[in-house]
Write a protein that holds these residues in place. Structure first.
Motif, PDB file in Angstrom:
ATOM      1  N   TYR A 611       0.777  -1.376  -0.020  1.00  0.00           N
ATOM      2  CA  TYR A 611      -0.039  -0.052   0.080  1.00  0.00           C
ATOM      3  C   TYR A 611       1.059   1.350   0.000  1.00  0.00           C
ATOM      4  CZ  TYR A 611      -3.962  -2.590   0.964  1.00  0.00           C
ATOM      5  OH  TYR A 611      -5.161  -3.813   1.079  1.00  0.00           O
ATOM      6  N   GLY A 612       0.560   2.151  -0.893  1.00  0.00           N
ATOM      7  CA  GLY A 612       1.265   3.484  -0.826  1.00  0.00           C
ATOM      8  C   GLY A 612       1.279   3.933   0.458  1.00  0.00           C
ATOM      9  N   ASN A 613       2.276   4.344   1.136  1.00  0.00           N
ATOM     10  CA  ASN A 613       2.422   4.929   2.618  1.00  0.00           C
ATOM     11  C   ASN A 613       1.597   6.263   2.460  1.00  0.00           C
ATOM     12  OD1 ASN A 613       3.748   7.157   4.463  1.00  0.00           O
ATOM     13  ND2 ASN A 613       4.081   5.025   5.208  1.00  0.00           N
ATOM     14  N   PRO A 614       0.399   6.197   3.571  1.00  0.00           N
ATOM     15  CA  PRO A 614      -0.518   7.190   3.479  1.00  0.00           C
ATOM     16  C   PRO A 614       0.164   8.623   3.844  1.00  0.00           C
ATOM     17  CG  PRO A 614      -0.840   5.585   5.374  1.00  0.00           C
ATOM     18  CD  PRO A 614       0.121   4.981   4.419  1.00  0.00           C
ATOM     19  N   LEU A 615       1.112   8.627   4.687  1.00  0.00           N
ATOM     20  CA  LEU A 615       1.608   9.751   5.309  1.00  0.00           C
ATOM     21  C   LEU A 615       2.486  10.400   3.842  1.00  0.00           C
ATOM     22  CD1 LEU A 615       2.276  11.443   7.797  1.00  0.00           C
ATOM     23  CD2 LEU A 615       4.321  10.249   8.080  1.00  0.00           C
ATOM     24  N   ILE A 616       3.223   9.824   3.274  1.00  0.00           N
ATOM     25  CA  ILE A 616       3.837  10.413   2.220  1.00  0.00           C
ATOM     26  C   ILE A 616       3.007  10.836   0.783  1.00  0.00           C
ATOM     27  CG2 ILE A 616       5.735   9.914   0.355  1.00  0.00           C
ATOM     28  CD1 ILE A 616       7.034   8.012   2.163  1.00  0.00           C
ATOM     29  N   VAL A 617       1.966   9.784   0.566  1.00  0.00           N
ATOM     30  CA  VAL A 617       0.952  10.047  -0.283  1.00  0.00           C
ATOM     31  C   VAL A 617       0.176  11.530   0.038  1.00  0.00           C
ATOM     32  CG1 VAL A 617      -1.080   9.232  -1.458  1.00  0.00           C
ATOM     33  CG2 VAL A 617       0.963   7.476  -1.123  1.00  0.00           C
ATOM     34  N   ARG A 618      -0.382  11.532   1.303  1.00  0.00           N
ATOM     35  CA  ARG A 618      -1.140  12.595   1.527  1.00  0.00           C
ATOM     36  C   ARG A 618      -0.285  13.863   1.314  1.00  0.00           C
ATOM     37  NH1 ARG A 618      -6.196  13.860   1.965  1.00  0.00           N
ATOM     38  NH2 ARG A 618      -6.853  12.247   3.349  1.00  0.00           N
ATOM     39  N   GLY A 619       0.949  13.855   2.054  1.00  0.00           N
ATOM     40  CA  GLY A 619       1.870  14.898   1.851  1.00  0.00           C
ATOM     41  C   GLY A 619       2.178  15.288   0.432  1.00  0.00           C
ATOM     42  N   LEU A 620       2.282  14.402  -0.712  1.00  0.00           N
ATOM     43  CA  LEU A 620       2.312  14.592  -2.003  1.00  0.00           C
ATOM     44  C   LEU A 620       1.240  15.426  -2.520  1.00  0.00           C
ATOM     45  CD1 LEU A 620       4.372  11.497  -2.973  1.00  0.00           C
ATOM     46  CD2 LEU A 620       5.377  14.092  -3.031  1.00  0.00           C
TER      47      LEU A 620
END
Length: 705
Positions: A611-620
């Motif tokens: 799963y795409g890391n949600p912290l990084i994905v949300r930051g991007l």
């Protein structure tokens, strides 16, 4: 039967069924079962349940038992029975992949058999999907067009004017000639294929050019042979590309032969549940694209959001199909293959969820595989809506209810999927490269990783390739675009030059190989100087590192922990670029000076259980100014927004959790009212927000005005 009669009188090639914006059907017949005495009763029940289509799978060796002798009376009766019950008919003509050529053709032309990479002929075999024999012949043999073409033309002439006729399925499981059940999965090496390959090369290169490109020293073309091992990377990439173009020519021939006789009815070809390197080339040839899509127990295995992989495939099919037209033609209607042992049966709500997701994904229609169990092979019991004795199962009752609910939505249909603000780049050539290294599963997992997370967050994403249009996207993810071919390089440079609002996020292996398949001397190939990035080294986080706590990555969005072993590139900034993430003392992510290009040396999902890391994905997504169209508070659900054909917007709220979800939804656009279409109730709207309760594994459809 007015609808059927009107359809056949039309001279338009507008496909579908008049007055039915989202037709639903089921696979029914795969010769020689089910037996004829049950057809009438079955078709009556199928139509009463709200289905519109019955599909028949055919086998060449069943349809032509002797040269030019066609055994089609069973199909005559099937189409007549369908018309009697106001059902439309979808007929597959399987001249390759699943269907065996007749035994007499092999006897008459022994060299029609595929040869594997060891020059061994493909033996007769069987499979649950083709118990009476699958493809062992090569379609490069001239007898394939001679006899297969004659059968194709005969069938189309015979049924093109039948009132029940709807769709010609021209290639199920569209695939090159692979003797895949006979050793290592490699393409055919028969004499006809080798000769065709040599001509393909000669049309593209002089011998000197060939030697230069492929690092060879051949003296004449007679010495040139196709590669026989996947470690011969650059030549194998070429040989695979030849097979894909060859496949396109074969399908185009079938479509052309069909259209000469019947320009009215829809032609379709069929793919798999994950993208394959040839799909982009093949998909637009027929009028529509389709897929085989296993379901089984995604919701009940503890990771229900893996069902997002199905939505990914739907978005890919819409991108690749001609004019965006695609069918989800095989929702497996039960468990995996049964036979003499049994497995956990599919929860009925998984079938209805997949049905709704197909509608949401912009499908032209949906079919279930299949109505009755397969009686002739070990696919039965399994994959069935109806029990062995012909009585309904709970799955059939659940699907019937959902079919009725979708029928109630007809004034709002068909749905059109708007262009998303986010794109996921699928690069077929890089998938091929990973496959040669036996890493296809890793590539596919990384390809879908960020998509899974975005889908869970309610942020739509399109799945596109470097050959498609990238304009208008705010954020583009490029997972493992490892082989930098000209199309990819040109598309990236064009986007950087002409779309200043677009941000690019490279994941994992990016530009490590040049277009030939050779390791780059200065990765990322063709972009290192422009972006200011340098690949200093490669390494991996291992199980030992995880136990020792050497798995924490510092990012601009906070610290993230790699929970699964994964590889990474050590990246160094140059020429004004900067490091933005570190693993210990190593830089593992860099960003260009203008902040438009970011490269993570690991994929955003490989170290995070796919799963795409949600912290990084949300930051991007936050940096790109992208937010979910609908803000959700309360229990986790997934949402999608589609424009209603009746005005306003439809909000689809999908509960994947194993419990009831209680949520507050706040659309990003102003609304005056909200109606729960499935429960036929009005919802109170306060401060642009309304409340919902969604049962476990079910869907709510809200019309916002």
């Amino acid at each position: 039967m007015a609808a059927i009669e009107n359809r056949t009188q039309s001279t338009s090639n507008t496909f579908g069924i008049p007055g039915v914006p989202f037709p639903i059907g089921t696979e029914y017949y795969r010769a020689p079962t089910p037996k004829a005495e049950v057809w009438d009763e079955d078709f009556a029940r199928i139509r009463k349940a709200g289905f519109h289509i019955v599909r028949s799978f055919s086998f060449w060796n069943w349809m032509e038992p002797a040269p030019g002798v066609y055994n089609l009376e069973v199909f005559d009766r099937l189409l007549d029975t369908a018309a009697k019950h106001n059902l439309y008919f979808w007929l597959d003509i399987t001249l390759a992949t699943h269907g065996a050529c007749p035994e007499w053709l092999v006897k008459e032309h022994p060299n029609i058999l595929m040869l594997n990479f060891k020059d061994e002929p493909h033996p007769a075999d069987a499979h649950p999907a083709f118990p009476q024999g699958g493809q062992r012949h090569c379609y490069d043999h001239p007898a394939w067009e001679k006899y297969g073409g004659a059968l194709l033309r005969h069938v189309i002439n015979r049924y093109k004017d039948h009132p029940a006729m709807l769709i010609w399925g021209l290639w199920d499981g569209t695939s090159p000639a692979w003797p895949w059940r006979h050793g290592n999965k490699m393409p055919c090496y028969c004499l006809h294929t080798r000769e065709r390959y040599r001509r393909w090369l000669q049309a593209r290169f002089t011998l000197d050019e060939f030697n230069e490109r492929y690092y060879r020293q051949y003296r004449h073309w007679g010495e040139v042979e196709p590669p026989r091992d996947k470690n011969n990377v650059i030549e194998m990439l070429s040989y695979f590309n030849f097979h894909y173009e060859n496949l396109c020519q074969r399908l185009q021939w079938m479509v052309d032969e069909t259209k000469k006789i019947d320009p009215i009815h829809e032609t379709r070809a069929h793919a798999a549940s994950t993208p394959r390197p040839w799909d982009e080339l093949v998909a637009p040839i027929a009028d529509s694209w389709g897929m085989s899509m296993g379901s089984n127990n995604l919701l009940t295995d503890g990771e229900p959001y893996k069902i997002a992989d199905r939505a990914f495939c739907f978005d890919w099919s819409r991108s690749s199909g001609k004019s965006g037209r695609w069918w989800n033609e095989e929702i497996y209607s039960g468990m995996a293959r049964g036979g003499v042992t049994w497995k956990k049966q599919t929860d009925p709500r998984e079938l209805t969820m997949l049905l709704w997701m197909s509608l949401i994904g912009g499908a032209s229609g949906t079919l279930f595989w299949q109505y009755r169990p397969e009686y002739l092979s070990f696919e039965g019991p399994g994959y069935n809506l109806i029990a062995l004795d012909g009585e309904p199962t709970e799955r059939f009752h659940a699907v019937t209810k959902a079919v009725g609910q979708i029928e109630q939505l007809s004034p709002h249909l068909p749905l059109v999927c708007p262009r998303a603000e986010v794109a996921i780049i699928y690069h077929p050539e890089s998938q091929e490269l990973f496959g040669l290294n036996e890493e296809t599963q890793r590539f596919n997992s990384d390809l879908r990783g960020v998509y899974r997370t975005l889908w869970r967050m309610g942020i739509p994403a399109d799945v596109v390739t470097p050959r498609m249009d990238w304009t208008g996207y705010k954020l583009i993810f490029l997972p493992n675009l490892a082989l930098m071919d000209k199309d990819s390089l040109n598309r990236i440079e064009q986007t950087l030059d002409q779309s200043p609002e677009t941000r690019l996020v490279m994941e994992g292996s990016f530009g490590i190989f040049d277009e030939k398949g050779v390791s780059s001397y200065n990765p990322p190939e063709g972009l290192a100087d422009r972006l200011g990035f340098r690949v200093a080294d490669f390494s991996a986080v291992t199980e030992y590192d995880i136990r020792q706590g050497l798995n924490v990555v510092a990012t601009p969005y906070g610290e993230v922990t790699l929970t699964v072993p994964c590889g990474y590139a050590v990246l160094e900034p140059r020429n004004g670029s900067k490091s933005i993430a570190t693993l210990g003392a190593e830089s593992v992510a860099v960003r260009s000076q203008d902040e438009r290009v970011t490269w993570f040396g690991f994929t955003l999902s490989a170290g995070f259980a796919d799963y795409g890391n949600p912290l990084i994905v949300r930051g991007l997504t936050d940096e790109a100014g992208i937010a979910p169209p609908v803000e959700v508070e309360g229990d986790p659900i997934s949402t999608a927004v589609r424009r209603s054909n009746n005005g306003g917007q439809l909000v689809f709220a999908m509960n994947m959790e194993p419990r009831e979800a209680r949520v507050s939804l706040r659309p990003s656009w102003p609304i005056e009212g909200a109606s729960d279409l499935l429960n036929d109730t009005s919802l109170e709207v306060t401060d642009n927000t309304f409340q919902l309760s969604i049962p476990q594994w079910e869907v709510a459809v809200i019309h916002c005005t």
